[in-house]
Design an enzyme around this catalytic site. Structure first.
Site, mmCIF file in Angstrom:
data_model
loop_
_atom_site.group_PDB
_atom_site.id
_atom_site.type_symbol
_atom_site.label_atom_id
_atom_site.label_comp_id
_atom_site.label_asym_id
_atom_site.label_seq_id
_atom_site.Cartn_x
_atom_site.Cartn_y
_atom_site.Cartn_z
ATOM 1 N N THR A 27 61.566 -64.602 20.675
ATOM 2 C CA THR A 27 61.943 -63.817 21.820
ATOM 3 C C THR A 27 61.790 -64.632 23.065
ATOM 4 O OG1 THR A 27 59.705 -63.016 22.089
ATOM 5 C CG2 THR A 27 61.174 -61.693 20.706
ATOM 6 N N GLY A 28 62.439 -64.190 24.152
ATOM 7 C CA GLY A 28 62.367 -64.929 25.405
ATOM 8 C C GLY A 28 61.152 -64.537 26.205
ATOM 9 N N VAL A 233 52.550 -61.412 28.291
ATOM 10 C CA VAL A 233 53.412 -62.513 28.687
ATOM 11 C C VAL A 233 54.886 -62.149 28.508
ATOM 12 C CG1 VAL A 233 54.033 -64.923 28.209
ATOM 13 C CG2 VAL A 233 51.637 -64.229 28.210
ATOM 14 N N GLU A 234 55.189 -61.385 27.466
ATOM 15 C CA GLU A 234 56.585 -61.028 27.195
ATOM 16 C C GLU A 234 57.151 -60.041 28.218
ATOM 17 O OE1 GLU A 234 58.766 -62.129 25.207
ATOM 18 O OE2 GLU A 234 57.681 -63.259 23.695
ATOM 19 N N SER A 235 56.434 -58.954 28.465
ATOM 20 C CA SER A 235 57.015 -57.858 29.256
ATOM 21 C C SER A 235 56.131 -57.380 30.384
ATOM 22 C CB SER A 235 57.317 -56.667 28.343
ATOM 23 O OG SER A 235 56.104 -56.084 27.877
#
Length: 331
Positions: A27-28, A233-235
Protein backbone atom coordinates in the site's frame (compact mmCIF):
# COMPACT_ATOMS: atom_id res chain seq x y z
CA UNK A 1 1.88 -17.35 -7.96
CA UNK A 2 -0.01 -15.01 -10.27
CA UNK A 3 -1.98 -17.88 -11.80
CA UNK A 4 -3.11 -19.06 -8.37
CA UNK A 5 -4.26 -15.56 -7.53
CA UNK A 6 -6.23 -15.28 -10.75
CA UNK A 7 -7.78 -18.69 -10.11
CA UNK A 8 -8.87 -17.52 -6.69
CA UNK A 9 -10.39 -14.37 -8.14
CA UNK A 10 -12.23 -16.14 -10.95
CA UNK A 11 -13.15 -19.36 -9.17
CA UNK A 12 -11.29 -21.57 -11.66
CA UNK A 13 -8.44 -23.98 -11.23
CA UNK A 14 -5.10 -22.68 -12.52
CA UNK A 15 -4.14 -24.14 -15.87
CA UNK A 16 -0.47 -23.71 -15.12
CA UNK A 17 2.04 -21.39 -13.60
CA UNK A 18 2.48 -17.87 -14.83
CA UNK A 19 5.68 -17.45 -12.83
CA UNK A 20 6.69 -16.35 -9.38
CA UNK A 21 5.68 -12.72 -9.40
CA UNK A 22 4.33 -11.25 -6.19
CA UNK A 23 0.67 -11.99 -5.62
CA UNK A 24 -0.21 -9.18 -3.30
CA UNK A 25 1.04 -5.67 -3.48
CA UNK A 26 1.83 -3.13 -0.83
CA UNK A 27 0.00 0.00 0.00
CA UNK A 28 1.03 3.61 -0.42
CA UNK A 29 2.00 6.06 2.29
CA UNK A 30 2.46 9.81 2.50
CA UNK A 31 6.00 9.99 3.78
CA UNK A 32 7.81 11.29 0.68
CA UNK A 33 7.79 14.60 -1.09
CA UNK A 34 7.41 14.67 -4.86
CA UNK A 35 10.96 15.89 -5.42
CA UNK A 36 12.37 12.90 -3.58
CA UNK A 37 10.14 10.56 -5.53
CA UNK A 38 11.13 12.07 -8.85
CA UNK A 39 14.81 11.92 -8.00
CA UNK A 40 14.51 8.28 -6.97
CA UNK A 41 12.63 7.40 -10.13
CA UNK A 42 15.10 9.19 -12.38
CA UNK A 43 18.01 7.47 -10.68
CA UNK A 44 16.60 4.10 -11.72
CA UNK A 45 15.75 5.00 -15.33
CA UNK A 46 18.86 3.55 -16.96
CA UNK A 47 19.68 0.36 -18.80
CA UNK A 48 17.11 -1.98 -20.30
CA UNK A 49 13.80 -3.03 -18.84
CA UNK A 50 13.62 -6.51 -17.32
CA UNK A 51 9.86 -6.40 -16.82
CA UNK A 52 8.15 -9.71 -17.53
CA UNK A 53 4.58 -10.46 -18.51
CA UNK A 54 4.00 -11.87 -15.03
CA UNK A 55 5.16 -8.56 -13.53
CA UNK A 56 2.62 -6.74 -15.69
CA UNK A 57 -0.23 -9.07 -14.71
CA UNK A 58 0.64 -8.82 -11.03
CA UNK A 59 0.70 -5.04 -11.25
CA UNK A 60 -2.56 -4.93 -13.21
CA UNK A 61 -4.45 -6.90 -10.55
CA UNK A 62 -3.85 -4.08 -8.08
CA UNK A 63 -6.53 -2.14 -9.94
CA UNK A 64 -9.23 -4.80 -9.75
CA UNK A 65 -12.41 -3.10 -8.63
CA UNK A 66 -11.56 0.36 -9.96
CA UNK A 67 -14.66 1.73 -11.72
CA UNK A 68 -14.82 2.21 -15.48
CA UNK A 69 -14.88 5.80 -16.66
CA UNK A 70 -14.90 6.78 -20.31
CA UNK A 71 -11.74 8.77 -21.02
CA UNK A 72 -10.44 7.89 -17.55
CA UNK A 73 -6.72 7.72 -16.88
CA UNK A 74 -6.73 8.28 -13.10
CA UNK A 75 -7.54 5.24 -10.93
CA UNK A 76 -8.84 7.50 -8.17
CA UNK A 77 -11.79 8.48 -10.40
CA UNK A 78 -11.94 5.67 -12.95
CA UNK A 79 -10.23 4.14 -15.98
CA UNK A 80 -11.30 3.29 -19.49
CA UNK A 81 -9.83 0.28 -21.31
CA UNK A 82 -6.86 2.00 -22.93
CA UNK A 83 -6.31 4.26 -19.93
CA UNK A 84 -5.97 1.12 -17.82
CA UNK A 85 -3.52 -0.61 -20.16
CA UNK A 86 -1.50 2.58 -20.61
CA UNK A 87 -1.25 3.07 -16.84
CA UNK A 88 -0.17 -0.50 -16.11
CA UNK A 89 2.39 -0.57 -18.89
CA UNK A 90 3.79 2.82 -17.92
CA UNK A 91 4.31 1.57 -14.38
CA UNK A 92 6.32 -1.28 -15.84
CA UNK A 93 8.56 0.88 -18.01
CA UNK A 94 6.61 0.58 -21.27
CA UNK A 95 5.17 3.66 -22.95
CA UNK A 96 1.95 3.21 -24.92
CA UNK A 97 -0.07 5.75 -26.92
CA UNK A 98 -3.44 6.76 -25.52
CA UNK A 99 -6.17 5.01 -27.52
CA UNK A 100 -6.97 1.34 -28.10
CA UNK A 101 -6.59 1.81 -31.86
CA UNK A 102 -3.13 3.29 -31.40
CA UNK A 103 -2.08 0.67 -28.89
CA UNK A 104 -3.16 -2.05 -31.34
CA UNK A 105 -0.19 -1.09 -33.54
CA UNK A 106 2.65 -1.23 -31.01
CA UNK A 107 4.95 -4.13 -30.23
CA UNK A 108 5.10 -7.44 -32.08
CA UNK A 109 2.02 -9.26 -33.33
CA UNK A 110 1.21 -12.63 -31.77
CA UNK A 111 -0.43 -14.96 -34.32
CA UNK A 112 -3.16 -16.43 -32.12
CA UNK A 113 -4.59 -16.62 -28.62
CA UNK A 114 -3.01 -20.07 -28.26
CA UNK A 115 0.39 -18.38 -28.50
CA UNK A 116 -0.45 -15.45 -26.23
CA UNK A 117 1.53 -14.97 -23.04
CA UNK A 118 0.66 -13.13 -19.82
CA UNK A 119 1.24 -9.42 -20.31
CA UNK A 120 0.31 -9.37 -24.01
CA UNK A 121 -2.22 -6.77 -25.17
CA UNK A 122 -5.48 -8.28 -26.45
CA UNK A 123 -7.47 -6.13 -28.89
CA UNK A 124 -11.17 -6.89 -29.37
CA UNK A 125 -14.37 -5.40 -30.80
CA UNK A 126 -12.80 -4.34 -34.05
CA UNK A 127 -10.03 -2.44 -32.34
CA UNK A 128 -12.21 -0.44 -29.95
CA UNK A 129 -11.43 -2.46 -26.83
CA UNK A 130 -8.17 -3.60 -25.28
CA UNK A 131 -7.03 -5.53 -22.23
CA UNK A 132 -4.08 -7.47 -20.83
CA UNK A 133 -3.85 -11.23 -21.22
CA UNK A 134 -3.48 -13.12 -17.92
CA UNK A 135 -3.40 -16.70 -19.22
CA UNK A 136 -5.91 -19.54 -19.50
CA UNK A 137 -7.92 -17.67 -22.13
CA UNK A 138 -8.62 -14.72 -19.81
CA UNK A 139 -7.81 -11.03 -19.78
CA UNK A 140 -7.92 -8.22 -17.25
CA UNK A 141 -9.63 -5.09 -18.56
CA UNK A 142 -11.83 -2.09 -17.89
CA UNK A 143 -15.00 -3.17 -19.76
CA UNK A 144 -17.68 -0.48 -19.98
CA UNK A 145 -19.68 2.17 -18.17
CA UNK A 146 -21.19 0.79 -14.97
CA UNK A 147 -18.59 -1.93 -14.71
CA UNK A 148 -15.21 -2.27 -12.97
CA UNK A 149 -11.72 -3.47 -13.80
CA UNK A 150 -12.05 -7.25 -13.73
CA UNK A 151 -10.84 -10.53 -15.20
CA UNK A 152 -12.97 -11.98 -17.99
CA UNK A 153 -12.76 -14.76 -20.54
CA UNK A 154 -11.64 -13.53 -23.97
CA UNK A 155 -15.03 -13.70 -25.66
CA UNK A 156 -14.06 -13.51 -29.32
CA UNK A 157 -11.13 -14.04 -31.65
CA UNK A 158 -8.95 -11.00 -31.04
CA UNK A 159 -8.46 -8.53 -33.86
CA UNK A 160 -4.81 -8.55 -32.89
CA UNK A 161 -2.58 -9.53 -29.97
CA UNK A 162 0.49 -7.39 -29.32
CA UNK A 163 3.59 -8.37 -27.34
CA UNK A 164 5.29 -5.37 -25.74
CA UNK A 165 7.72 -7.18 -23.43
CA UNK A 166 10.99 -8.95 -24.06
CA UNK A 167 12.62 -6.52 -26.49
CA UNK A 168 9.52 -5.66 -28.51
CA UNK A 169 9.21 -2.71 -30.85
CA UNK A 170 7.09 -0.77 -28.39
CA UNK A 171 8.45 2.55 -27.24
CA UNK A 172 9.83 2.13 -23.74
CA UNK A 173 10.91 4.39 -20.96
CA UNK A 174 14.19 2.59 -20.34
CA UNK A 175 14.21 0.57 -17.15
CA UNK A 176 11.74 2.89 -15.50
CA UNK A 177 9.67 0.05 -14.07
CA UNK A 178 10.98 0.43 -10.56
CA UNK A 179 11.23 4.21 -10.76
CA UNK A 180 7.71 4.67 -12.04
CA UNK A 181 6.35 2.10 -9.60
CA UNK A 182 8.07 3.98 -6.83
CA UNK A 183 6.72 7.30 -8.11
CA UNK A 184 3.23 5.82 -8.14
CA UNK A 185 3.62 4.51 -4.61
CA UNK A 186 4.98 7.71 -3.14
CA UNK A 187 2.98 10.32 -5.07
CA UNK A 188 -0.14 8.87 -6.69
CA UNK A 189 -0.92 6.53 -3.84
CA UNK A 190 0.03 8.84 -1.00
CA UNK A 191 -2.59 8.87 1.71
CA UNK A 192 -3.64 11.80 3.84
CA UNK A 193 -0.73 13.21 5.87
CA UNK A 194 -0.25 11.09 8.95
CA UNK A 195 0.28 12.25 12.47
CA UNK A 196 3.13 9.76 12.58
CA UNK A 197 5.09 12.00 10.25
CA UNK A 198 5.05 14.75 12.85
CA UNK A 199 6.28 12.56 15.68
CA UNK A 200 2.88 11.94 17.28
CA UNK A 201 2.60 8.52 18.88
CA UNK A 202 0.60 5.83 17.13
CA UNK A 203 -1.84 5.69 20.02
CA UNK A 204 -2.92 9.31 19.55
CA UNK A 205 -4.94 8.98 16.36
CA UNK A 206 -5.55 5.23 16.39
CA UNK A 207 -6.48 4.70 20.05
CA UNK A 208 -10.14 4.13 19.30
CA UNK A 209 -9.17 1.00 17.36
CA UNK A 210 -6.93 -0.38 20.08
CA UNK A 211 -9.16 -3.36 20.81
CA UNK A 212 -9.27 -4.29 17.12
CA UNK A 213 -5.51 -4.09 16.84
CA UNK A 214 -4.92 -6.11 20.00
CA UNK A 215 -7.36 -8.85 18.96
CA UNK A 216 -5.88 -9.17 15.47
CA UNK A 217 -2.31 -9.16 16.78
CA UNK A 218 -3.20 -11.94 19.17
CA UNK A 219 -5.09 -13.90 16.52
CA UNK A 220 -2.30 -13.73 13.94
CA UNK A 221 0.67 -13.69 16.33
CA UNK A 222 1.87 -10.22 15.35
CA UNK A 223 4.18 -7.99 17.42
CA UNK A 224 2.21 -5.86 19.88
CA UNK A 225 1.70 -2.36 18.51
CA UNK A 226 2.48 -3.23 14.89
CA UNK A 227 -1.02 -2.62 13.52
CA UNK A 228 -1.46 0.71 15.30
CA UNK A 229 1.91 1.85 13.98
CA UNK A 230 1.05 0.84 10.42
CA UNK A 231 -2.36 2.53 10.62
CA UNK A 232 -0.78 5.71 11.96
CA UNK A 233 1.69 6.00 9.10
CA UNK A 234 -0.77 4.83 6.44
CA UNK A 235 -3.85 6.92 7.24
CA UNK A 236 -3.23 8.88 10.41
CA UNK A 237 -6.02 6.81 11.95
CA UNK A 238 -8.61 7.99 9.41
CA UNK A 239 -10.89 5.07 8.55
CA UNK A 240 -12.43 7.02 5.64
CA UNK A 241 -9.14 8.07 4.05
CA UNK A 242 -8.86 7.68 0.28
CA UNK A 243 -5.58 8.25 -1.52
CA UNK A 244 -5.48 9.90 -4.98
CA UNK A 245 -5.04 6.46 -6.54
CA UNK A 246 -7.82 4.85 -4.52
CA UNK A 247 -6.06 3.21 -1.57
CA UNK A 248 -8.76 3.09 1.08
CA UNK A 249 -9.48 3.13 4.74
CA UNK A 250 -7.60 2.84 7.98
CA UNK A 251 -4.98 0.46 6.59
CA UNK A 252 -4.92 2.00 3.07
CA UNK A 253 -5.73 -1.12 1.08
CA UNK A 254 -6.06 -0.88 -2.69
CA UNK A 255 -9.38 -2.24 -4.04
CA UNK A 256 -7.69 -5.27 -5.61
CA UNK A 257 -5.83 -6.11 -2.42
CA UNK A 258 -9.01 -5.70 -0.36
CA UNK A 259 -10.83 -7.97 -2.80
CA UNK A 260 -8.11 -10.60 -2.52
CA UNK A 261 -8.39 -10.44 1.26
CA UNK A 262 -12.19 -10.49 1.15
CA UNK A 263 -12.62 -7.32 3.19
CA UNK A 264 -14.29 -3.92 2.99
CA UNK A 265 -11.40 -1.48 3.32
CA UNK A 266 -13.68 1.17 4.86
CA UNK A 267 -14.84 -1.15 7.64
CA UNK A 268 -12.18 -0.78 10.36
CA UNK A 269 -12.69 -4.28 11.75
CA UNK A 270 -12.42 -5.89 8.33
CA UNK A 271 -9.53 -3.68 7.24
CA UNK A 272 -7.54 -4.45 10.38
CA UNK A 273 -8.17 -8.16 10.01
CA UNK A 274 -7.14 -8.09 6.35
CA UNK A 275 -4.01 -6.06 7.03
CA UNK A 276 -3.10 -8.38 9.90
CA UNK A 277 -3.38 -11.42 7.65
CA UNK A 278 -1.30 -9.71 4.99
CA UNK A 279 1.41 -8.71 7.46
CA UNK A 280 1.36 -12.18 8.99
CA UNK A 281 1.96 -13.73 5.58
CA UNK A 282 4.85 -11.33 4.98
CA UNK A 283 6.36 -12.19 8.38
CA UNK A 284 6.14 -15.88 7.55
CA UNK A 285 7.77 -15.22 4.19
CA UNK A 286 10.66 -13.29 5.73
CA UNK A 287 11.28 -15.49 8.79
CA UNK A 288 9.81 -12.98 11.23
CA UNK A 289 11.65 -9.89 9.95
CA UNK A 290 9.42 -6.92 10.73
CA UNK A 291 11.36 -4.48 8.49
CA UNK A 292 11.08 -6.80 5.49
CA UNK A 293 7.39 -7.44 6.18
CA UNK A 294 6.79 -3.68 6.29
CA UNK A 295 8.76 -3.17 3.09
CA UNK A 296 6.57 -5.77 1.39
CA UNK A 297 3.40 -4.12 2.74
CA UNK A 298 4.55 -0.80 1.29
CA UNK A 299 6.33 -1.73 -1.94
CA UNK A 300 5.20 -5.30 -2.59
CA UNK A 301 7.03 -8.62 -2.07
CA UNK A 302 8.21 -8.50 -5.67
CA UNK A 303 10.35 -5.45 -5.03
CA UNK A 304 11.72 -6.96 -1.81
CA UNK A 305 12.72 -10.10 -3.73
CA UNK A 306 14.11 -8.12 -6.63
CA UNK A 307 16.39 -6.05 -4.41
CA UNK A 308 17.24 -8.77 -1.93
CA UNK A 309 15.90 -6.79 1.03
CA UNK A 310 14.32 -3.41 1.69
CA UNK A 311 14.11 -1.73 -1.74
CA UNK A 312 16.35 1.31 -2.24
CA UNK A 313 13.33 3.58 -2.55
CA UNK A 314 13.46 6.62 -0.30
CA UNK A 315 9.72 6.36 0.32
CA UNK A 316 9.87 2.71 1.34
CA UNK A 317 12.92 3.16 3.52
CA UNK A 318 11.27 6.12 5.27
CA UNK A 319 8.09 4.10 5.68
CA UNK A 320 9.91 1.22 7.36
CA UNK A 321 11.83 3.64 9.56
CA UNK A 322 8.68 5.48 10.68
CA UNK A 323 6.64 2.38 11.43
CA UNK A 324 9.44 0.65 13.30
CA UNK A 325 10.13 3.90 15.15
CA UNK A 326 6.54 4.05 16.32
CA UNK A 327 6.60 0.36 17.16
CA UNK A 328 9.70 0.80 19.26
CA UNK A 329 8.38 3.96 20.91
CA UNK A 330 11.14 6.12 19.46
CA UNK A 331 8.98 8.34 17.29
Amino acid sequence: MVQQRIAALTGTAPAGSLGTSSALSGTGSSSSMFADALAQAQAQMSGTSGTSGDDIVSDATKYLGVPYKWGGTDPSTGLDCSGFTQLVMRENGITLPRTAAQQAKVGTEVPSLDQAQPGDLVVLDGGSHIGIYVGDGKMIHAPQTGDIVKISKVWETPMTIRRVTGGSDASTAGSAADGLSYLRSSVLRSAVPSAGSTGTSAATATGQYGSLFAAAESRYDLPQGLLASVAQVESGGNARAVSPAGARGLMQLMPGTAADLGVNAFDPAQAVDGAARLLSSHLDRYDGSVPLALAAYNAGPGNVAKHGGIPPFTETQNYVRKVTGLLNGSN
